[in-house]
Scaffold this motif. Structure first.
Motif, PDB file in Angstrom:
ATOM      1  N   SER A 110       0.837  -1.196   0.000  1.00 37.58           N
ATOM      2  CA  SER A 110       0.000   0.000   0.000  1.00 37.58           C
ATOM      3  C   SER A 110       0.875   1.250   0.000  1.00 37.58           C
ATOM      4  O   SER A 110       1.849   1.336   0.743  1.00 37.58           O
ATOM      5  CB  SER A 110      -0.901   0.009   1.239  1.00 37.58           C
ATOM      6  N   LEU A 111       0.505   2.198  -0.872  1.00 40.32           N
ATOM      7  CA  LEU A 111       1.189   3.489  -0.928  1.00 40.32           C
ATOM      8  C   LEU A 111       0.147   4.596  -0.991  1.00 40.32           C
ATOM      9  O   LEU A 111      -0.850   4.470  -1.701  1.00 40.32           O
ATOM     10  CB  LEU A 111       2.057   3.603  -2.193  1.00 40.32           C
ATOM     11  N   PRO A 112       0.372   5.714  -0.283  1.00 35.80           N
ATOM     12  CA  PRO A 112      -0.551   6.837  -0.414  1.00 35.80           C
ATOM     13  C   PRO A 112      -0.569   7.344  -1.864  1.00 35.80           C
ATOM     14  O   PRO A 112       0.476   7.438  -2.508  1.00 35.80           O
ATOM     15  CB  PRO A 112       0.035   7.898   0.528  1.00 35.80           C
ATOM     16  N   LYS A 113      -1.746   7.665  -2.374  1.00 38.13           N
ATOM     17  CA  LYS A 113      -1.871   8.164  -3.746  1.00 38.13           C
ATOM     18  C   LYS A 113      -1.025   9.418  -3.948  1.00 38.13           C
ATOM     19  O   LYS A 113      -0.446   9.610  -5.008  1.00 38.13           O
ATOM     20  CB  LYS A 113      -3.335   8.464  -4.080  1.00 38.13           C
ATOM     21  N   GLN A 114      -0.953  10.270  -2.934  1.00 38.51           N
ATOM     22  CA  GLN A 114      -0.182  11.502  -3.054  1.00 38.51           C
ATOM     23  C   GLN A 114       1.302  11.201  -3.255  1.00 38.51           C
ATOM     24  O   GLN A 114       1.973  11.879  -4.028  1.00 38.51           O
ATOM     25  CB  GLN A 114      -0.389  12.396  -1.827  1.00 38.51           C
ATOM     26  N   VAL A 115       1.826  10.183  -2.604  1.00 34.97           N
ATOM     27  CA  VAL A 115       3.227   9.797  -2.782  1.00 34.97           C
ATOM     28  C   VAL A 115       3.457   9.359  -4.228  1.00 34.97           C
ATOM     29  O   VAL A 115       4.424   9.776  -4.869  1.00 34.97           O
ATOM     30  CB  VAL A 115       3.636   8.674  -1.799  1.00 34.97           C
ATOM     31  N   VAL A 116       2.556   8.533  -4.758  1.00 31.80           N
ATOM     32  CA  VAL A 116       2.691   8.050  -6.134  1.00 31.80           C
ATOM     33  C   VAL A 116       2.652   9.226  -7.105  1.00 31.80           C
ATOM     34  O   VAL A 116       3.465   9.314  -8.032  1.00 31.80           O
ATOM     35  CB  VAL A 116       1.582   7.023  -6.466  1.00 31.80           C
ATOM     36  N   TRP A 123       9.800  12.254 -11.424  1.00 33.26           N
ATOM     37  CA  TRP A 123      10.542  11.458 -12.378  1.00 33.26           C
ATOM     38  C   TRP A 123      10.119  11.675 -13.824  1.00 33.26           C
ATOM     39  O   TRP A 123      10.932  11.614 -14.733  1.00 33.26           O
ATOM     40  CB  TRP A 123      10.402   9.974 -12.031  1.00 33.26           C
ATOM     41  N   PHE A 124       8.826  11.864 -14.049  1.00 35.46           N
ATOM     42  CA  PHE A 124       8.323  11.837 -15.426  1.00 35.46           C
ATOM     43  C   PHE A 124       7.597  13.097 -15.852  1.00 35.46           C
ATOM     44  O   PHE A 124       7.172  13.208 -16.994  1.00 35.46           O
ATOM     45  CB  PHE A 124       7.395  10.626 -15.613  1.00 35.46           C
ATOM     46  N   GLY A 125       7.451  14.076 -14.950  1.00 39.72           N
ATOM     47  CA  GLY A 125       6.773  15.322 -15.294  1.00 39.72           C
ATOM     48  C   GLY A 125       7.642  16.178 -16.194  1.00 39.72           C
ATOM     49  O   GLY A 125       8.872  16.083 -16.177  1.00 39.72           O
ATOM     50  N   LYS A 126       7.001  17.005 -16.983  1.00 35.63           N
ATOM     51  CA  LYS A 126       7.742  17.915 -17.857  1.00 35.63           C
ATOM     52  C   LYS A 126       8.184  19.111 -17.038  1.00 35.63           C
ATOM     53  O   LYS A 126       7.402  19.716 -16.320  1.00 35.63           O
ATOM     54  CB  LYS A 126       6.853  18.351 -19.013  1.00 35.63           C
ATOM     55  N   LYS A 127       9.436  19.453 -17.171  1.00 31.74           N
ATOM     56  CA  LYS A 127       9.978  20.601 -16.467  1.00 31.74           C
ATOM     57  C   LYS A 127       9.680  21.862 -17.284  1.00 31.74           C
ATOM     58  O   LYS A 127       9.822  21.877 -18.502  1.00 31.74           O
ATOM     59  CB  LYS A 127      11.502  20.463 -16.296  1.00 31.74           C
ATOM     60  N   ALA A 128       9.257  22.898 -16.599  1.00 31.13           N
ATOM     61  CA  ALA A 128       9.022  24.165 -17.272  1.00 31.13           C
ATOM     62  C   ALA A 128      10.373  24.762 -17.664  1.00 31.13           C
ATOM     63  O   ALA A 128      11.353  24.659 -16.940  1.00 31.13           O
ATOM     64  CB  ALA A 128       8.279  25.128 -16.338  1.00 31.13           C
ATOM     65  N   ASN A 129      10.413  25.365 -18.841  1.00 30.56           N
ATOM     66  CA  ASN A 129      11.650  26.021 -19.279  1.00 30.56           C
ATOM     67  C   ASN A 129      11.835  27.298 -18.481  1.00 30.56           C
ATOM     68  O   ASN A 129      10.910  28.113 -18.413  1.00 30.56           O
ATOM     69  CB  ASN A 129      11.582  26.332 -20.773  1.00 30.56           C
ATOM     70  N   PRO A 130      13.023  27.506 -17.901  1.00 32.59           N
ATOM     71  CA  PRO A 130      13.240  28.747 -17.153  1.00 32.59           C
ATOM     72  C   PRO A 130      13.260  29.921 -18.122  1.00 32.59           C
ATOM     73  O   PRO A 130      13.643  29.770 -19.285  1.00 32.59           O
ATOM     74  CB  PRO A 130      14.602  28.535 -16.497  1.00 32.59           C
TER      75      PRO A 130
END
Length: 134
Positions: A110-116, A123-130
């Motif tokens: 079991s893992l909290p949804k917020q942790v996932v 790890w996989f989100g797109k980083k905003a360009n500075p």
């Protein structure tokens, strides 16, 4: 888009302030803790049809999306990663690994949804360009 949700209203204070009709408030109280198919709007609000002519509208913090059966999330080598909602905790999910025969090779964790969600964004989100010049 319809999704399976569980009504999880922890505090009725805001609803009591916004709803002047005790009968309407009783719809929310009666739905609390129960699972429904709901239409999730673009703003995150969920609309639950209780009957053909009666519905409630839930803010994002007043419900949890539920997956009631083991669902394949993907493959890790020869193993299949499966997930479902944790029946013991509305805010968590279970995951497990099974082999090609369907036998568990790793017991459910079991893992909290917020942790996932946070790990996935990191790890996989797109980083905003500075902005240029920084």
């Amino acid at each position: 888009m319809k999704k399976r949700i569980k009504v999880t209203i922890n505090d009725f204070t805001t609803l009591k302030e916004n709803l002047n009709d005790p009968q309407e408030l009783s719809l929310y109280e009666g739905a609390n803790g129960h699972t429904y198919d709901a239409e999730i709007e673009h703003d995150g609000y969920a609309v639950v049809d209780l009957t053909d002519d009666t519905y409630i509208e839930l803010a994002p913090g007043e419900y949890q999306v539920m997956i009631e059966e083991w669902t394949t999330a993907g493959q890790i080598g020869e193993l299949t990663l499966q997930t479902k909602s944790d029946p013991a905790d509305d805010t968590a999910l279970l995951y497990r690994l099974v082999d090609s025969a369907g036998s568990e090779t790793q017991a459910p964790v079991s893992l909290p949804k917020q942790v996932v969600e946070l790990v996935a964004k990191t790890w996989f989100g797109k980083k905003a360009n500075p902005p240029k010049g920084e």
